[in-house]
Write an enzyme that holds these catalytic residues in place. Structure first.
Site, PDB file in Angstrom:
ATOM      1  N   ILE A   1       4.243  -7.085   9.231  1.00  0.00           N
ATOM      2  CA  ILE A   1       5.189  -8.107   8.801  1.00  0.00           C
ATOM      3  C   ILE A   1       5.884  -8.781  10.141  1.00  0.00           C
ATOM      4  CG2 ILE A   1       5.432  -7.520   6.545  1.00  0.00           C
ATOM      5  CD1 ILE A   1       8.411  -6.468   7.307  1.00  0.00           C
TER       6      ILE A   1
ATOM      7  N   THR B   1      17.788  -1.064  -1.007  1.00  0.00           N
ATOM      8  CA  THR B   1      18.129   0.274  -1.327  1.00  0.00           C
ATOM      9  C   THR B   1      19.832   0.349  -1.606  1.00  0.00           C
ATOM     10  OG1 THR B   1      18.322   2.685  -0.547  1.00  0.00           O
ATOM     11  CG2 THR B   1      18.303   1.035   1.073  1.00  0.00           C
TER      12      THR B   1
ATOM     13  N   ILE C   1       6.292   2.478  -3.884  1.00  0.00           N
ATOM     14  CA  ILE C   1       6.761   1.494  -4.749  1.00  0.00           C
ATOM     15  C   ILE C   1       5.932   0.316  -4.876  1.00  0.00           C
ATOM     16  CG2 ILE C   1       8.950   0.388  -5.649  1.00  0.00           C
ATOM     17  CD1 ILE C   1      10.323   2.537  -4.050  1.00  0.00           C
ATOM     18  N   GLY C   2       5.360  -0.132  -3.718  1.00  0.00           N
ATOM     19  CA  GLY C   2       4.734  -1.485  -3.565  1.00  0.00           C
ATOM     20  C   GLY C   2       3.303  -1.286  -4.529  1.00  0.00           C
TER      21      GLY C   2
ATOM     22  N   LYS D   1      18.244  -1.350   7.008  1.00  0.00           N
ATOM     23  CA  LYS D   1      18.162  -1.866   5.815  1.00  0.00           C
ATOM     24  C   LYS D   1      19.153  -2.963   5.557  1.00  0.00           C
ATOM     25  CE  LYS D   1      15.141  -1.490   2.842  1.00  0.00           C
ATOM     26  NZ  LYS D   1      13.953  -2.082   2.538  1.00  0.00           N
TER      27      LYS D   1
ATOM     28  N   ALA E   1      21.090   1.728   7.849  1.00  0.00           N
ATOM     29  CA  ALA E   1      21.784   0.501   8.697  1.00  0.00           C
ATOM     30  C   ALA E   1      20.752  -0.571   8.932  1.00  0.00           C
ATOM     31  CB  ALA E   1      22.486   1.207  10.186  1.00  0.00           C
TER      32      ALA E   1
ATOM     33  N   TYR F   1      18.141   4.378   9.076  1.00  0.00           N
ATOM     34  CA  TYR F   1      17.526   3.768   8.023  1.00  0.00           C
ATOM     35  C   TYR F   1      18.240   2.709   7.243  1.00  0.00           C
ATOM     36  CZ  TYR F   1      15.716   3.184   3.298  1.00  0.00           C
ATOM     37  OH  TYR F   1      15.297   2.676   2.098  1.00  0.00           O
TER      38      TYR F   1
ATOM     39  N   ALA G   1       0.913  -1.184   0.134  1.00  0.00           N
ATOM     40  CA  ALA G   1      -0.118   0.124  -0.110  1.00  0.00           C
ATOM     41  C   ALA G   1       0.648   1.009   0.071  1.00  0.00           C
ATOM     42  CB  ALA G   1      -1.071  -0.038   1.297  1.00  0.00           C
TER      43      ALA G   1
ATOM     44  N   VAL H   1      15.860  23.566   0.732  1.00  0.00           N
ATOM     45  CA  VAL H   1      17.080  22.654   0.241  1.00  0.00           C
ATOM     46  C   VAL H   1      18.083  22.335   1.435  1.00  0.00           C
ATOM     47  CG1 VAL H   1      18.878  22.544  -1.383  1.00  0.00           C
ATOM     48  CG2 VAL H   1      16.625  23.534  -2.209  1.00  0.00           C
TER      49      VAL H   1
ATOM     50  N   THR I   1       1.018   2.125   7.653  1.00  0.00           N
ATOM     51  CA  THR I   1       1.528   3.299   8.652  1.00  0.00           C
ATOM     52  C   THR I   1       1.014   4.686   7.825  1.00  0.00           C
ATOM     53  OG1 THR I   1       3.295   3.412   6.985  1.00  0.00           O
ATOM     54  CG2 THR I   1       3.473   1.848   8.906  1.00  0.00           C
TER      55      THR I   1
HETATM   56  P1  NAD Z   1       6.923   3.893   1.635  1.00  0.00           P
HETATM   57  O1  NAD Z   1       7.062   4.512   2.807  1.00  0.00           O
HETATM   58  O2  NAD Z   1       6.120   4.643   0.600  1.00  0.00           O
HETATM   59  O3  NAD Z   1       5.912   2.634   1.867  1.00  0.00           O
HETATM   60  C1  NAD Z   1       6.260   1.585   2.824  1.00  0.00           C
HETATM   61  C2  NAD Z   1       4.877   0.617   3.150  1.00  0.00           C
HETATM   62  O4  NAD Z   1       5.217  -0.154   3.962  1.00  0.00           O
HETATM   63  C3  NAD Z   1       3.860   1.320   3.597  1.00  0.00           C
HETATM   64  O5  NAD Z   1       2.513   0.830   2.767  1.00  0.00           O
HETATM   65  C4  NAD Z   1       3.753   0.835   5.010  1.00  0.00           C
HETATM   66  O6  NAD Z   1       2.418   1.005   5.476  1.00  0.00           O
HETATM   67  C5  NAD Z   1       4.299  -0.538   5.003  1.00  0.00           C
HETATM   68  N1  NAD Z   1       4.873  -0.910   6.376  1.00  0.00           N
HETATM   69  C6  NAD Z   1       5.588  -0.329   6.894  1.00  0.00           C
HETATM   70  N2  NAD Z   1       5.984  -1.070   7.938  1.00  0.00           N
HETATM   71  C7  NAD Z   1       5.368  -1.934   8.058  1.00  0.00           C
HETATM   72  C8  NAD Z   1       5.226  -3.288   8.696  1.00  0.00           C
HETATM   73  N3  NAD Z   1       5.912  -3.386   9.975  1.00  0.00           N
HETATM   74  N4  NAD Z   1       4.526  -4.425   8.316  1.00  0.00           N
HETATM   75  C9  NAD Z   1       3.588  -4.212   7.171  1.00  0.00           C
HETATM   76  N5  NAD Z   1       3.793  -3.032   6.390  1.00  0.00           N
HETATM   77  C10 NAD Z   1       4.556  -2.116   6.654  1.00  0.00           C
HETATM   78  O7  NAD Z   1       8.183   3.298   0.902  1.00  0.00           O
HETATM   79  P2  NAD Z   1       8.626   3.115  -0.471  1.00  0.00           P
HETATM   80  O8  NAD Z   1       9.372   4.085  -1.047  1.00  0.00           O
HETATM   81  O9  NAD Z   1       7.427   2.816  -1.196  1.00  0.00           O
HETATM   82  O10 NAD Z   1       9.616   2.094  -0.325  1.00  0.00           O
HETATM   83  C11 NAD Z   1       9.363   0.349  -0.510  1.00  0.00           C
HETATM   84  C12 NAD Z   1      10.626  -0.240  -0.379  1.00  0.00           C
HETATM   85  O11 NAD Z   1      11.524   0.103  -1.329  1.00  0.00           O
HETATM   86  C13 NAD Z   1      11.232  -0.244   0.903  1.00  0.00           C
HETATM   87  O12 NAD Z   1      11.783  -1.492   1.355  1.00  0.00           O
HETATM   88  C14 NAD Z   1      12.504   0.771   0.615  1.00  0.00           C
HETATM   89  O13 NAD Z   1      13.626   0.530   1.445  1.00  0.00           O
HETATM   90  C15 NAD Z   1      12.769   0.422  -0.686  1.00  0.00           C
HETATM   91  N6  NAD Z   1      13.486   1.472  -1.644  1.00  0.00           N
HETATM   92  C16 NAD Z   1      12.853   2.773  -1.825  1.00  0.00           C
HETATM   93  C17 NAD Z   1      13.323   3.778  -2.575  1.00  0.00           C
HETATM   94  C18 NAD Z   1      12.712   5.129  -2.669  1.00  0.00           C
HETATM   95  O14 NAD Z   1      13.440   5.819  -3.295  1.00  0.00           O
HETATM   96  N7  NAD Z   1      11.715   5.178  -2.186  1.00  0.00           N
HETATM   97  C19 NAD Z   1      14.574   3.449  -3.273  1.00  0.00           C
HETATM   98  C20 NAD Z   1      15.049   2.204  -3.046  1.00  0.00           C
HETATM   99  C21 NAD Z   1      14.489   1.215  -2.248  1.00  0.00           C
HETATM  100  O1  DAU Z   2      18.596   6.148  -2.490  1.00  0.00           O
HETATM  101  C1  DAU Z   2      17.218   5.368  -2.323  1.00  0.00           C
HETATM  102  C2  DAU Z   2      16.558   5.992  -1.078  1.00  0.00           C
HETATM  103  O2  DAU Z   2      15.931   7.373  -1.200  1.00  0.00           O
HETATM  104  C3  DAU Z   2      15.509   5.151  -0.176  1.00  0.00           C
HETATM  105  O3  DAU Z   2      16.215   3.854   0.129  1.00  0.00           O
HETATM  106  C4  DAU Z   2      14.833   5.877   0.678  1.00  0.00           C
HETATM  107  O4  DAU Z   2      13.815   5.302   1.343  1.00  0.00           O
HETATM  108  C5  DAU Z   2      14.396   7.153   0.295  1.00  0.00           C
HETATM  109  O5  DAU Z   2      13.804   7.988   1.081  1.00  0.00           O
HETATM  110  C6  DAU Z   2      15.535   7.857  -0.517  1.00  0.00           C
HETATM  111  O6  DAU Z   2      16.259   8.529   0.330  1.00  0.00           O
HETATM  112  P1  DAU Z   2      16.907   9.975   0.304  1.00  0.00           P
HETATM  113  O7  DAU Z   2      17.664  10.622   1.655  1.00  0.00           O
HETATM  114  O8  DAU Z   2      17.913  10.088  -1.001  1.00  0.00           O
HETATM  115  O9  DAU Z   2      15.577  10.928  -0.173  1.00  0.00           O
HETATM  116  P2  DAU Z   2      14.898  11.924   0.213  1.00  0.00           P
HETATM  117  O10 DAU Z   2      13.719  12.361  -0.609  1.00  0.00           O
HETATM  118  O11 DAU Z   2      14.557  12.163   1.648  1.00  0.00           O
HETATM  119  O12 DAU Z   2      16.014  13.307  -0.200  1.00  0.00           O
HETATM  120  C7  DAU Z   2      16.571  13.392  -1.396  1.00  0.00           C
HETATM  121  C8  DAU Z   2      17.601  14.269  -1.386  1.00  0.00           C
HETATM  122  O13 DAU Z   2      17.044  15.746  -0.915  1.00  0.00           O
HETATM  123  C9  DAU Z   2      18.630  14.285  -0.129  1.00  0.00           C
HETATM  124  O14 DAU Z   2      19.983  14.534  -0.562  1.00  0.00           O
HETATM  125  C10 DAU Z   2      18.153  15.311   0.917  1.00  0.00           C
HETATM  126  C11 DAU Z   2      17.605  16.249  -0.062  1.00  0.00           C
HETATM  127  N1  DAU Z   2      16.329  17.160   0.623  1.00  0.00           N
HETATM  128  C12 DAU Z   2      15.226  16.213   1.203  1.00  0.00           C
HETATM  129  C13 DAU Z   2      14.085  16.817   1.436  1.00  0.00           C
HETATM  130  C14 DAU Z   2      13.109  15.807   1.977  1.00  0.00           C
HETATM  131  C15 DAU Z   2      16.101  18.276   0.646  1.00  0.00           C
HETATM  132  O15 DAU Z   2      17.181  19.163   0.245  1.00  0.00           O
HETATM  133  N2  DAU Z   2      15.350  18.657   1.567  1.00  0.00           N
HETATM  134  C16 DAU Z   2      13.967  18.045   1.765  1.00  0.00           C
HETATM  135  O16 DAU Z   2      13.151  18.752   2.159  1.00  0.00           O
END
Ligand code: NAD
Ligand code: DAU
Length: 332
Positions: free
Chosen positions: A59, A121, A12-13, A149, A147, A145, A9, A201, A35
């Site tokens: 989970i 990640t 990415i999922g 992962k 660590a 985060y 939900a 930023v 969440t």
């Molecule tokens: P997100 O925060 O949008 O979604 C996370 C989902 O996990 C939510 O639906 C939440 O309700 C669910 N969740 C959290 N804790 C849970 C638990 N204990 N049991 C069951 N469900 C739970 O995250 P996302 O950005 O979609 O990331 C998904 C996955 O991809 C993560 O494992 C993240 O580490 C990985 N990832 C994210 C990025 C990115 O840029 N967003 C990049 C690379 C990898």
């Molecule tokens: O690299 C993959 C990861 O990317 C995922 O594993 C994480 O779940 C995901 O949150 C993301 O992590 P980042 O820390 O790279 O993403 P975030 O969008 O939080 O920040 C991207 C960059 O932008 C980072 O250098 C911090 C900066 N930033 C972020 C926010 C939220 C800002 O400058 N201002 C902001 O308000």
């Protein structure tokens, strides 16, 4: 295949569920704790699909996992706490979900002999000034985060080594696209720009991220699930990297704003400077990214502009977080 998609939900999922229902015959069971980042709205358009079902649960709860996993052929685990800033402020849930949650899922998969794909990640490798990380680079995570992962990745690998469970790990770079919670850089900046609010930023804005369109990551995960070698990890990097400040400037241009909305604010503690992945292994398996950053960003901005029904209910909360962070006091 019948898949258990944990965390389906979230951003990415939910896009993964949509892609698989559209492009394969898969049956999909989602298990999600819902969440703040997990929303039924993310799956509204597939809710009535006969190949889709939803279980509300965590989970780390063996009973919830047991009833959702029965009869499935594979688990794809997206479930996680995903915001680095939140992990710095409150690491607790990160440890529970990534360590205990991944353990409970692995045990359930082991008992039933179910293939297991862990979504991970690029952050587990830490920051790299030049060049790119391969799958054999050392894990050097820097935030709670990344660590936790990395800990989950090691546990997954141990279940292959010790129990011969068929495991796979996909390590993605920064994803962007529709349905991303507006705490991450791109959706936060897009919504602030659309609403003529300030754009915070961090630091000098020169941190570099490697941008991957969400459906490209989801297709890579599906491809690895079908064709990957058990026990392997696969890096999945996007086609383009970009410093944050350029991302923000591009968003301002796409939304018809000028740079006076930018605020340079205090840096994130321990802020990783640059992520970069070599994706040769997954490319050799036959996957290629389809979406260049310029096109994907334009599409993403248009999606947020056209889908205020999705973000209006949450934006006030996200804005409160941002305001508190930037000004050190609660919004009135
Ligand atoms: P997100 O925060 O949008 O979604 C996370 C989902 O996990 C939510 O639906 C939440 O309700 C669910 N969740 C959290 N804790 C849970 C638990 N204990 N049991 C069951 N469900 C739970 O995250 P996302 O950005 O979609 O990331 C998904 C996955 O991809 C993560 O494992 C993240 O580490 C990985 N990832 C994210 C990025 C990115 O840029 N967003 C990049 C690379 C990898
Ligand atoms: O690299 C993959 C990861 O990317 C995922 O594993 C994480 O779940 C995901 O949150 C993301 O992590 P980042 O820390 O790279 O993403 P975030 O969008 O939080 O920040 C991207 C960059 O932008 C980072 O250098 C911090 C900066 N930033 C972020 C926010 C939220 C800002 O400058 N201002 C902001 O308000």
């Amino acid at each position: 295949m019948k898949l258990l998609v944990c965390g389906g939900a979230g951003f990415i999922g939910s896009n993964f569920v949509r892609v698989r229902l559209r492009e394969t015959d898969d049956e999909i069971v989602v298990l999600d704790k819902l969440t703040y980042a997990g929303r039924r709205e993310n799956l509204e358009d597939v809710a009535d699909n006969p190949r889709f079902s939803f279980h509300h649960g965590a989970i780390e709860d063996p009973a919830a996992v047991g009833s959702a996993i029965d009869g499935t052929d594979a688990v794809v685990n997206f479930a996680a706490e995903t915001h680095v800033d939140r992990s710095i402020a409150e690491p607790d849930a990160f440890v529970t979900t990534h360590a205990q949650g991944t353990y409970v899922l692995l045990e359930a998969a082991r008992e039933r002999g179910v293939r297991f794909l862990q979504v991970s990640t690029d952050e587990v490798y830490g920051s790299i000034a030049e060049g790119s990380f391969s799958e054999s680079s050392p894990l050097q995570p820097s935030s709670p985060y990344s660590a936790t992962k990395a800990g989950a990745d090691l546990l997954v690998a141990s279940y292959h080594h010790t129990y011969r469970l068929e495991t796979l790990i996909c390590r993605g770079s920064n994803n962007y696209g529709p349905f991303q919670y507006p705490e991450k850089l791109i959706p936060l900046m897009v919504l602030n720009a659309l609403n003529a609010d300030r754009l915070p930023v961090y630091g000098d804005g020169l941190n570099v991220r490697n941008w991957l369109y969400v459906e490209d990551f989801d297709r890579a995960i599906g491809h690895v699930l079908e064709h990957g070698a058990a026990g392997e990890a696969y890096n999945v990097g996007g086609p383009d990297e970009c410093p944050n400040i350029q991302v923000v400037r591009r968003i301002l241009a796409l939304t018809g704003n000028d740079e006076s909305l930018i605020d340079f604010v205090a840096d994130r503690p321990g802020h990783d400077r640059r992520y970069s992945l070599s994706s040769q292994r997954v490319r050799a398996l036959g996957w290629e990214p389809r979406v260049r950053f310029e096109d994907g960003l334009e599409h993403t901005v248009a999606w947020y502009r056209d889908n205020s029904w999705w973000w209006e209910p949450i934006r006030s909360g996200a804005y409160r977080d941002y305001y508190q962070r930037q000004y050190g006091r609660a919004l009135g």
